[in-house]
Design an enzyme around this catalytic site. Structure first.
Site, PDB file in Angstrom:
ATOM      1  N   SER A 136       0.856  -1.188   0.000  1.00  0.00           N
ATOM      2  CA  SER A 136       0.000   0.000   0.000  1.00  0.00           C
ATOM      3  C   SER A 136       0.886   1.230   0.000  1.00  0.00           C
ATOM      4  CB  SER A 136      -0.893  -0.006   1.250  1.00  0.00           C
ATOM      5  OG  SER A 136      -1.555   1.229   1.413  1.00  0.00           O
TER       6      SER A 136
ATOM      7  N   TYR B 231      -2.078  -0.333  10.574  1.00  0.00           N
ATOM      8  CA  TYR B 231      -2.090  -0.674   9.154  1.00  0.00           C
ATOM      9  C   TYR B 231      -0.802  -0.200   8.476  1.00  0.00           C
ATOM     10  CZ  TYR B 231      -3.773  -1.026   4.325  1.00  0.00           C
ATOM     11  OH  TYR B 231      -3.928  -1.348   2.993  1.00  0.00           O
TER      12      TYR B 231
END
Length: 308
Positions: free
Chosen positions: A173, A186
């Site tokens: 990501s 995250y």
């Protein structure tokens, strides 16, 4: 080799690599043929995992699907067969459980054979600020988004090394390159995934295993439902990404042995600026781009193999 000669070598190679990269802006990279190769995709029951399965299927590959959602995998398998996969196998596997990863990996090797392309795609997000996130959810985030990569590499990389052939794909990501407010666990998991994949890739090169390729994918938020509630401040510059577009770009990156794929393209510049700007300018730029605003996202851990 002395310092002078080695310095000249580095300078000349640097010039050549930059010229080569410039030429590829106009001359497309040659795509490799992966027909008949065995592709394993984690988190294949929905989202990007399902779309990648369909794209790989159209190239005549043998697919191995992992997920915790049996019905989702069945539907992915059906769509993959329609798209042209020569064979499709699917297995229930909780990638956060090391022992289960090793057990299912052994089953795959017995029933299907060695894996040629490993796509670590499974991922979850809590969508909570650090102090509000339960310890158990943060642990699960790290286990699924990063530690699972350790176990799948351990299971399938030895055969790739022995054959000096294979491809390791990490779906990470942009939150693994640039931190986002409200996504501490995250971001930590994705930074770990990026660093791990890059380090192993360098390790393979250093040991002469240049036939085992690495692709690290760092997309911005994708419209798969995982980040429901997230918005972008400047849609033209940083759009919420279309899943089909992302899947096609990932497959293209694999076929051309592209090491890093950042989406959208503006992320290449943003990531570079982050590393050269003074610290005070970093949060300012982040606020301007909408990277440091409060993220109000929601996810359901029962769907925790729904990607990015």
């Amino acid at each position: 080799m002395n310092f002078f000669l080695e310095t000249i070598q580095v300078i000349l190679l640097s010039i050549w690599y930059n010229v080569e990269a410039f030429l590829h802006l106009f001359v497309p990279m040659k795509k490799k043929n992966i027909a008949g190769e065995v592709v394993l995709i984690t988190g294949a029951g929905s989202g990007i995992g399902r779309l990648m399965a369909q794209e790989f299927a159209a190239l005549g590959t043998v697919l191995v699907l992992w997920d915790i959602n049996q019905e989702g995998m069945k539907e992915t398998a059906r769509l993959a067969k329609q798209s042209g996969a020569s064979r499709v196998h699917y297995y229930l596997c909780d990638c956060s459980d090391k022992n289960e990863v090793y057990r299912v990996a052994d089953q795959v090797k017995r029933e299907v054979g060695d894996i040629d392309i490993l796509v670590n795609n499974a991922g979850i997000v809590t969508g909570k600020k650090f102090m509000d996130a339960p310890d158990s959810l943060m642990e699960k985030t790290l286990e699924v988004n990063s530690m699972a990569h350790f176990w799948t590499y351990k299971a399938f990389l030895p055969a790739m090394i022995a054959n000096n052939h294979g491809h390791l794909v990490s779906i990470a990501s942009t939150a693994g390159l640039i931190a986002v407010n409200g996504l501490a666990d995250y971001c930590a998991s994705k930074f770990a995934a990026v660093g791990f994949a890059e380090s192993v890739g360098l390790e393979l090169l250093a040991t002469g295993k240049d036939g085992v390729k690495t692709t690290i994918v760092c997309p911005y938020f994708i419209n798969t439902g995982m980040f429901d509630g997230c918005q972008t401040k400047w849609p033209t510059l940083l759009p919420i990404l279309n899943p089909d577009y992302v899947a096609k770009k990932i497959i293209h990156a694999v076929l051309t042995d592209q090491v890093f794929l950042l989406l959208p393209k503006s992320m290449y510049l943003i990531a570079a600026l982050k590393n050269v700007l003074p610290w005070k300018l970093t949060p300012l730029l982040g606020s301007y781009l909408g990277l440091t605003i409060k993220v109000d996202c929601h996810t359901n851990l029962s769907l925790h193999f729904k990607l990015q």
